[in-house]
Design a protein around this motif. Structure first.
Motif, PDB file in Angstrom:
ATOM      1  N   ASN A 158       0.874  -1.467   0.045  1.00 28.90           N
ATOM      2  CA  ASN A 158      -0.122  -0.337   0.242  1.00 28.90           C
ATOM      3  C   ASN A 158       0.844   1.099   0.150  1.00 28.90           C
ATOM      4  N   ALA A 159       2.168   1.169  -0.594  1.00 20.01           N
ATOM      5  CA  ALA A 159       2.921   1.984  -0.626  1.00 20.01           C
ATOM      6  C   ALA A 159       2.432   3.277  -1.333  1.00 20.01           C
ATOM      7  N   LEU A 160       2.370   4.338  -1.255  1.00 15.36           N
ATOM      8  CA  LEU A 160       1.850   5.724  -2.157  1.00 15.36           C
ATOM      9  C   LEU A 160       3.039   6.724  -2.687  1.00 15.36           C
ATOM     10  N   GLY A 161       2.765   6.378  -4.553  1.00 16.18           N
ATOM     11  CA  GLY A 161       4.010   6.665  -5.274  1.00 16.18           C
ATOM     12  C   GLY A 161       5.140   6.332  -5.230  1.00 16.18           C
ATOM     13  N   ILE A 162       5.425   5.239  -4.422  1.00 17.76           N
ATOM     14  CA  ILE A 162       7.370   4.425  -4.874  1.00 17.76           C
ATOM     15  C   ILE A 162       6.999   2.922  -5.051  1.00 17.76           C
ATOM     16  N   LYS A 163       5.706   2.693  -5.362  1.00 21.86           N
ATOM     17  CA  LYS A 163       5.566   1.599  -4.896  1.00 21.86           C
ATOM     18  C   LYS A 163       6.374   0.977  -6.348  1.00 21.86           C
ATOM     19  N   PRO A 164       6.138   1.056  -7.701  1.00 22.03           N
ATOM     20  CA  PRO A 164       7.581   0.732  -8.692  1.00 22.03           C
ATOM     21  C   PRO A 164       8.457   0.450  -7.810  1.00 22.03           C
ATOM     22  N   ILE A 165       9.310   1.208  -6.922  1.00 26.41           N
ATOM     23  CA  ILE A 165      10.872   1.527  -6.931  1.00 26.41           C
ATOM     24  C   ILE A 165      11.207   0.848  -5.488  1.00 26.41           C
ATOM     25  N   ILE A 166      10.223   0.451  -4.906  1.00 30.83           N
ATOM     26  CA  ILE A 166       9.858  -0.606  -4.090  1.00 30.83           C
ATOM     27  C   ILE A 166       9.656  -2.363  -4.912  1.00 30.83           C
ATOM     28  N   GLU A 167       8.908  -2.468  -5.414  1.00 29.55           N
ATOM     29  CA  GLU A 167       8.801  -3.705  -5.524  1.00 29.55           C
ATOM     30  C   GLU A 167      10.138  -4.393  -7.109  1.00 29.55           C
ATOM     31  N   TYR A 168      10.431  -3.204  -7.716  1.00 29.54           N
ATOM     32  CA  TYR A 168      11.789  -3.838  -8.240  1.00 29.54           C
ATOM     33  C   TYR A 168      12.846  -3.643  -7.429  1.00 29.54           C
ATOM     34  N   LEU A 169      13.002  -3.293  -6.126  1.00 34.78           N
ATOM     35  CA  LEU A 169      14.341  -3.823  -5.562  1.00 34.78           C
ATOM     36  C   LEU A 169      13.946  -4.955  -5.059  1.00 34.78           C
ATOM     37  N   VAL A 170      12.596  -5.632  -4.359  1.00 36.54           N
ATOM     38  CA  VAL A 170      11.777  -6.861  -3.558  1.00 36.54           C
ATOM     39  C   VAL A 170      12.268  -7.491  -4.269  1.00 36.54           C
ATOM     40  N   THR A 171      12.667  -7.570  -5.918  1.00 35.03           N
ATOM     41  CA  THR A 171      12.478  -8.191  -6.384  1.00 35.03           C
ATOM     42  C   THR A 171      13.764  -8.670  -7.482  1.00 35.03           C
ATOM     43  N   HIS A 172      14.952  -7.537  -6.830  1.00 29.61           N
ATOM     44  CA  HIS A 172      16.400  -7.494  -7.261  1.00 29.61           C
ATOM     45  C   HIS A 172      17.002  -7.487  -5.990  1.00 29.61           C
ATOM     46  N   PRO A 173      17.543  -9.335  -5.316  1.00 35.17           N
ATOM     47  CA  PRO A 173      17.479  -8.839  -4.097  1.00 35.17           C
ATOM     48  C   PRO A 173      19.088  -8.339  -3.627  1.00 35.17           C
ATOM     49  N   ASP A 174      19.647  -8.178  -5.276  1.00 32.59           N
ATOM     50  CA  ASP A 174      21.423  -7.932  -5.529  1.00 32.59           C
ATOM     51  C   ASP A 174      21.452  -6.702  -4.812  1.00 32.59           C
ATOM     52  N   ALA A 175      20.287  -6.305  -5.798  1.00 34.83           N
ATOM     53  CA  ALA A 175      20.065  -4.258  -6.199  1.00 34.83           C
ATOM     54  C   ALA A 175      19.588  -3.624  -4.108  1.00 34.83           C
ATOM     55  N   LEU A 176      18.601  -4.144  -4.365  1.00 29.60           N
ATOM     56  CA  LEU A 176      17.939  -4.516  -2.317  1.00 29.60           C
ATOM     57  C   LEU A 176      19.404  -4.539  -1.857  1.00 29.60           C
ATOM     58  N   GLN A 177      19.954  -5.399  -1.379  1.00 29.55           N
ATOM     59  CA  GLN A 177      21.164  -5.154  -0.390  1.00 29.55           C
ATOM     60  C   GLN A 177      21.831  -4.315  -0.112  1.00 29.55           C
ATOM     61  N   ARG A 178      22.371  -3.444  -1.390  1.00 30.60           N
ATOM     62  CA  ARG A 178      23.117  -2.329  -2.264  1.00 30.60           C
ATOM     63  C   ARG A 178      22.278  -1.146  -1.560  1.00 30.60           C
ATOM     64  N   SER A 179      20.880  -1.162  -2.542  1.00 27.27           N
ATOM     65  CA  SER A 179      20.253   0.174  -1.421  1.00 27.27           C
ATOM     66  C   SER A 179      20.061   0.071   0.169  1.00 27.27           C
ATOM     67  N   MET A 180      20.061  -0.877   1.015  1.00 25.21           N
ATOM     68  CA  MET A 180      20.413  -0.745   2.378  1.00 25.21           C
ATOM     69  C   MET A 180      21.264  -0.164   2.858  1.00 25.21           C
ATOM     70  N   MET A 181      21.937  -1.139   2.507  1.00 24.65           N
ATOM     71  CA  MET A 181      23.045  -0.476   3.013  1.00 24.65           C
ATOM     72  C   MET A 181      23.482   0.899   2.763  1.00 24.65           C
ATOM     73  N   VAL A 182      23.252   1.250   1.071  1.00 23.52           N
ATOM     74  CA  VAL A 182      23.553   2.637   1.176  1.00 23.52           C
ATOM     75  C   VAL A 182      22.661   4.148   2.170  1.00 23.52           C
ATOM     76  N   PHE A 183      21.384   3.783   2.050  1.00 22.78           N
ATOM     77  CA  PHE A 183      20.557   3.536   3.025  1.00 22.78           C
ATOM     78  C   PHE A 183      21.160   3.722   4.422  1.00 22.78           C
TER      79      PHE A 183
END
Length: 337
Positions: free
Chosen positions: A60-85
């Motif tokens: 139920n994210a607002l406006g940024i759902k495509p970004i979240i869905e991309y990251l949770v379907t690409h585990p390596d990109a998600l881990q890198r993003s979480m580290m940078v974040f």
């Protein structure tokens, strides 16, 4: 009567927001502290992985759902993003506490809080927790941008030690000191009205908190069933958990296949679901549907294809409805086409 100069006035404004600066700074720096110092929560497939929490935001994210869905379907990109974040949160939080480049860091606070608001503002079982954190962070970041830091800050130390350097426009925009706008009243009014409008809009969108019926999507689990198909030996369907508390999963204790009269053609109980094979579950995201001790566990935001053997159903043409049963007693029905 003592005359107060613009520089003294701006220094007092920064001084008055000292407690706000420290609390907001620790709020973001502590995220880094919890994830890497007290525990390492940046390791995929381990308990407490921050990527799973991020996956909970998706339904139920607002406006940024495509970004979240991309990251949770690409585990390596998600881990890198979480580290940078996490690193960004650490830098922004620490610099805000120290009062170094306060206005620049306040933009970081504003942006981080906006991301929290849009992604997870709908979560919160009792007090709309994530929404409150988000809107207060956005407003707090704006206030710190206006005030900068006063006494008890590294910005102020630099101002005292090198006035030529710190009286430049770029330092006033990025650090502290006199607010570099000729008509601050208009800027403050417009910014405050925009933030207030964002507060009302998100409160209504996520929770119905302005008019109409209040709702909270973090209280009861909700599953969506789709893409049902079958052949002579297997029935396949997609299950997606879109609501409920993010701190625990939905515990599926029963799957029934019914005929048009509601008679059970096949029943899978909690014991069988707790032993469902990995080959029968195809997860889409990092938050995984998986067998638990006494049920099939479906975390918030998890989506998976489930395969059920139906060799024991002799008259497959009579299959009419698929029913899922949660441990709370909630049932979800979907027609089998």
């Amino acid at each position: 009567m003592k005359h107060i100069t613009n520089s003294q006035s701006s220094n007092l404004a920064g001084l008055y927001t000292l407690s706000l600066r420290m609390v907001i700074g620790w709020t973001y720096f502590s995220a880094f502290w919890r994830r890497l110092i007290l525990e390492n929560k940046l390791i995929p497939d381990e308990k407490g992985y921050i990527g799973d929490k991020f996956n909970h935001f998706l339904p139920n994210a607002l406006g940024i759902k495509p970004i979240i869905e991309y990251l949770v379907t690409h585990p390596d990109a998600l881990q890198r993003s979480m580290m940078v974040f996490t690193i960004i949160e650490a830098i922004v939080g620490l610099f805000i506490i120290l009062g170094l480049f306060t206005r620049l860091m306040s933009i970081g606070i504003f942006s981080l809080a906006l991301g929290i608001l849009l992604g997870s503002g709908w979560l919160g079982t009792t007090c709309l927790d994530e929404w409150q954190i988000g809107v207060l962070g956005v407003a707090g970041g704006f206030v710190l941008f206006l005030s900068g830091s006063g006494d008890y800050s590294l910005d102020n130390y630099l101002i005292q030690k090198n006035k030529t350097f710190t009286q430049t426009k770029w330092f006033q925009w990025l650090g502290s000191g006199k607010f570099p706008i000729s008509q601050p009243k208009t800027f403050v009014l417009i910014g405050s009205l925009i933030i207030f409008g964002l507060t009302l809009y998100t409160n209504q969108y996520f929770h119905g908190g302005v008019w109409g019926t209040l709702h909270n999507k973090s209280v009861k689990p909700k599953l969506e069933i789709s893409n049902i198909s079958h052949n002579s030996s297997d029935l396949k369907f997609e299950v997606y958990r879109t609501e409920g508390a993010d701190v625990y999963g939905s515990f599926l204790i029963g799957i029934h296949i019914l005929d048009k009269n509601g008679t059970i053609l096949k029943e899978i109980d909690h014991k069988e679901l707790s032993k469902l094979s990995k080959q029968s579950i195809k997860n889409h995201y990092v938050a995984k549907v998986k067998p638990g001790k006494h049920s099939l566990v479906i975390p918030l935001g998890a989506k998976a294809d489930i395969n059920i053997n139906i060799d024991d159903i002799l008259q497959k043409e009579e299959m009419h409805t698929l029913k899922l049963i949660d441990i709370s007693g909630i049932e979800w029905l979907q027609a089998i086409q």
